[in-house]
Design a protein around this motif. Sequence first.
Motif, PDB file in Angstrom:
ATOM      1  N   ALA A   1       0.856  -1.189   0.000  1.00 29.72           N
ATOM      2  CA  ALA A   1       0.000   0.000   0.000  1.00 29.72           C
ATOM      3  C   ALA A   1       0.887   1.232   0.000  1.00 29.72           C
ATOM      4  O   ALA A   1       1.832   1.321   0.789  1.00 29.72           O
ATOM      5  CB  ALA A   1      -0.918   0.016   1.215  1.00 29.72           C
ATOM      6  N   ARG A   2       0.591   2.171  -0.875  1.00 27.81           N
ATOM      7  CA  ARG A   2       1.302   3.440  -0.851  1.00 27.81           C
ATOM      8  C   ARG A   2       0.912   4.204   0.403  1.00 27.81           C
ATOM      9  O   ARG A   2      -0.230   4.110   0.872  1.00 27.81           O
ATOM     10  CB  ARG A   2       0.970   4.249  -2.103  1.00 27.81           C
ATOM     11  CG  ARG A   2       1.581   3.671  -3.366  1.00 27.81           C
ATOM     12  CD  ARG A   2       0.958   4.225  -4.622  1.00 27.81           C
ATOM     13  NE  ARG A   2      -0.439   3.794  -4.761  1.00 27.81           N
ATOM     14  CZ  ARG A   2      -1.088   3.748  -5.916  1.00 27.81           C
ATOM     15  NH1 ARG A   2      -0.477   4.094  -7.028  1.00 27.81           N
ATOM     16  NH2 ARG A   2      -2.354   3.356  -5.953  1.00 27.81           N
ATOM     17  N   GLY A   3       1.850   4.966   0.934  1.00 27.18           N
ATOM     18  CA  GLY A   3       1.569   5.696   2.157  1.00 27.18           C
ATOM     19  C   GLY A   3       2.715   6.608   2.536  1.00 27.18           C
ATOM     20  O   GLY A   3       3.653   6.810   1.760  1.00 27.18           O
TER      21      GLY A   3
ATOM     22  N   TYR B   1       5.964   5.803  11.745  1.00 30.00           N
ATOM     23  CA  TYR B   1       4.624   5.246  11.621  1.00 30.00           C
ATOM     24  C   TYR B   1       4.167   5.415  10.172  1.00 30.00           C
ATOM     25  O   TYR B   1       4.273   6.504   9.607  1.00 30.00           O
ATOM     26  CB  TYR B   1       3.674   5.942  12.588  1.00 30.00           C
ATOM     27  CG  TYR B   1       4.061   5.717  14.030  1.00 30.00           C
ATOM     28  CD1 TYR B   1       3.486   4.703  14.784  1.00 30.00           C
ATOM     29  CD2 TYR B   1       5.057   6.512  14.626  1.00 30.00           C
ATOM     30  CE1 TYR B   1       3.867   4.492  16.106  1.00 30.00           C
ATOM     31  CE2 TYR B   1       5.447   6.297  15.946  1.00 30.00           C
ATOM     32  CZ  TYR B   1       4.851   5.284  16.666  1.00 30.00           C
ATOM     33  OH  TYR B   1       5.243   5.063  17.962  1.00 30.00           O
ATOM     34  N   TYR B   2       3.649   4.339   9.604  1.00 28.15           N
ATOM     35  CA  TYR B   2       3.265   4.336   8.187  1.00 28.15           C
ATOM     36  C   TYR B   2       1.756   4.453   8.079  1.00 28.15           C
ATOM     37  O   TYR B   2       1.013   3.583   8.546  1.00 28.15           O
ATOM     38  CB  TYR B   2       3.744   3.045   7.532  1.00 28.15           C
ATOM     39  CG  TYR B   2       3.688   3.046   6.017  1.00 28.15           C
ATOM     40  CD1 TYR B   2       4.629   3.746   5.266  1.00 28.15           C
ATOM     41  CD2 TYR B   2       2.717   2.329   5.338  1.00 28.15           C
ATOM     42  CE1 TYR B   2       4.598   3.732   3.886  1.00 28.15           C
ATOM     43  CE2 TYR B   2       2.670   2.303   3.947  1.00 28.15           C
ATOM     44  CZ  TYR B   2       3.627   3.014   3.225  1.00 28.15           C
ATOM     45  OH  TYR B   2       3.601   2.997   1.852  1.00 28.15           O
ATOM     46  N   THR B   3       1.309   5.531   7.430  1.00 33.72           N
ATOM     47  CA  THR B   3      -0.127   5.756   7.208  1.00 33.72           C
ATOM     48  C   THR B   3      -0.452   5.387   5.773  1.00 33.72           C
ATOM     49  O   THR B   3       0.021   6.040   4.838  1.00 33.72           O
ATOM     50  CB  THR B   3      -0.498   7.220   7.462  1.00 33.72           C
ATOM     51  OG1 THR B   3      -0.119   7.590   8.797  1.00 33.72           O
ATOM     52  CG2 THR B   3      -1.988   7.428   7.273  1.00 33.72           C
ATOM     53  N   PRO B   4      -1.258   4.348   5.538  1.00 33.29           N
ATOM     54  CA  PRO B   4      -1.530   3.906   4.168  1.00 33.29           C
ATOM     55  C   PRO B   4      -2.547   4.800   3.468  1.00 33.29           C
ATOM     56  O   PRO B   4      -3.420   5.394   4.112  1.00 33.29           O
ATOM     57  CB  PRO B   4      -2.088   2.498   4.364  1.00 33.29           C
ATOM     58  CG  PRO B   4      -2.782   2.570   5.691  1.00 33.29           C
ATOM     59  CD  PRO B   4      -1.942   3.504   6.541  1.00 33.29           C
ATOM     60  N   GLN B   5      -2.416   4.892   2.166  1.00 37.89           N
ATOM     61  CA  GLN B   5      -3.396   5.602   1.348  1.00 37.89           C
ATOM     62  C   GLN B   5      -4.460   4.668   0.799  1.00 37.89           C
ATOM     63  O   GLN B   5      -5.415   5.115   0.163  1.00 37.89           O
ATOM     64  CB  GLN B   5      -2.679   6.296   0.185  1.00 37.89           C
ATOM     65  CG  GLN B   5      -1.624   7.301   0.606  1.00 37.89           C
ATOM     66  CD  GLN B   5      -0.798   7.811  -0.559  1.00 37.89           C
ATOM     67  OE1 GLN B   5      -1.057   7.470  -1.715  1.00 37.89           O
ATOM     68  NE2 GLN B   5       0.211   8.621  -0.272  1.00 37.89           N
ATOM     69  N   GLU B   6      -4.298   3.382   1.032  1.00 37.03           N
ATOM     70  CA  GLU B   6      -5.211   2.369   0.491  1.00 37.03           C
ATOM     71  C   GLU B   6      -5.136   1.117   1.355  1.00 37.03           C
ATOM     72  O   GLU B   6      -4.388   1.074   2.332  1.00 37.03           O
ATOM     73  CB  GLU B   6      -4.828   2.044  -0.961  1.00 37.03           C
ATOM     74  CG  GLU B   6      -3.377   1.663  -1.122  1.00 37.03           C
ATOM     75  CD  GLU B   6      -2.758   2.247  -2.378  1.00 37.03           C
ATOM     76  OE1 GLU B   6      -3.501   2.659  -3.271  1.00 37.03           O
ATOM     77  OE2 GLU B   6      -1.520   2.291  -2.444  1.00 37.03           O
ATOM     78  N   THR B   7      -5.869   0.096   0.995  1.00 38.34           N
ATOM     79  CA  THR B   7      -5.903  -1.152   1.761  1.00 38.34           C
ATOM     80  C   THR B   7      -4.561  -1.870   1.679  1.00 38.34           C
ATOM     81  O   THR B   7      -3.940  -1.934   0.621  1.00 38.34           O
ATOM     82  CB  THR B   7      -7.012  -2.074   1.215  1.00 38.34           C
ATOM     83  OG1 THR B   7      -8.257  -1.384   1.280  1.00 38.34           O
ATOM     84  CG2 THR B   7      -7.089  -3.363   2.021  1.00 38.34           C
ATOM     85  N   TYR B   8      -4.129  -2.420   2.810  1.00 43.51           N
ATOM     86  CA  TYR B   8      -2.896  -3.207   2.819  1.00 43.51           C
ATOM     87  C   TYR B   8      -3.055  -4.466   1.968  1.00 43.51           C
ATOM     88  O   TYR B   8      -4.083  -5.149   2.023  1.00 43.51           O
ATOM     89  CB  TYR B   8      -2.524  -3.626   4.240  1.00 43.51           C
ATOM     90  CG  TYR B   8      -2.030  -2.492   5.118  1.00 43.51           C
ATOM     91  CD1 TYR B   8      -1.018  -1.634   4.688  1.00 43.51           C
ATOM     92  CD2 TYR B   8      -2.557  -2.302   6.396  1.00 43.51           C
ATOM     93  CE1 TYR B   8      -0.565  -0.616   5.499  1.00 43.51           C
ATOM     94  CE2 TYR B   8      -2.110  -1.278   7.220  1.00 43.51           C
ATOM     95  CZ  TYR B   8      -1.106  -0.436   6.765  1.00 43.51           C
ATOM     96  OH  TYR B   8      -0.658   0.576   7.568  1.00 43.51           O
TER      97      TYR B   8
END
Length: 381
Positions: A45-47, A74-81
């Motif tokens: 997932a991009r993030g 901390y990784y905040t995703p832009q979409e579903t993992y």
Amino acid sequence: MVDIYLKVENDPPVLALSIPLNDIQRLSLRPLKWLRYITFAVCGARGDLSTTPDSPAVDYDSVHHLDPVAEAYYYTPQETYRLIDHSGLNERITSSAQTTRRSRFREDIMGRDGSRCVFTREIPLLCDATHIIPSCKGDEYIQAVLQDRGALYDPAPDETSIDSIQNGIFVCKDVHTLFGIGSCAFLNTPNFALDTTDIAFTALDGPMSATRITLQHLIPHGGVRPILPFDACIAGTGNLPPPAILLDYMYGVAAYRRWGCGEHIKELMERRFTERYGTLPAPPVSGSASDDEDSGPSGDAHDSDSQPNRQRRGGARRHGSTMSAGMLQAMDDVLLLSMLTRGTTPESVSRERRRREEEEELRRQEASRSKVEAWKQASLE
């Protein structure tokens, strides 16, 4: 040590990776951009990275090669993992000479990549046509990977079989072995997070290309003949090169094996694996006992990973062995102990094999030259 946490909806952040600072500095000139990339490769997932769960994204260009970094991100995703299969390297695979289709695999890969290792320029005798996604996974598995992560890439391959030319690369046997155990991986740039200039360039053949596939040792590699982190040099047709989606996926698999940390992330991966890959049929295997071994020039050393505890999808043991995992591990331990008692190691055996192969190649070349000279002499007479 730098810890990477994945932010999960309605749950506390999950510890996913724990990476020594010297590994980060060794593998990238832009540490934060590289950390962003490997997190993407693992979780699909991009993030963005931040220094706290609620802070804004970091400035990726603000940290250079040897600059200090935070102890946690901390990784905040832009979409579903779309998490990797954490056991993506843990399958025992049959030889690429098993079928007519697989027997063409080496020939096809050499046609595209050239007749020498794309990284070290080793001669063909010392090289293998290596599967990027292990061939034991089968066509259904690689299609599942493409369908799962295809939306992240433009373009992504539509149809790729496990023995497709796009799922292969021509490398020397040493690189093949390291890749097969996740000790090294092939980094494709530019990508979601990294530019080509963010990775150190070690010249072998010509200047740096606008697109790169770089050999990276996730576990530092030394020894008498260290393999340097060269870029791939494609000397054949270059048609249908390995796509980024497959290279990134296996980079993520190797990165997790090297730096994966925490039981919660493993549980998430196992749940994801069961949902996405667990119901796929296992590929057929040949009944020949030799099918699990490298069968020479057409074989695939990645496909004969010697780790004993190999499970097929769904948990059933692959046929050909009724021994328990403990018994197989004990046999491996006894074999290693006997080698050490004789003053040998797997590495020294590999070096000796390589030396003998090189001598045999030189003998064949000398015999060919002698035949040519004899023919010339006979023609003059």
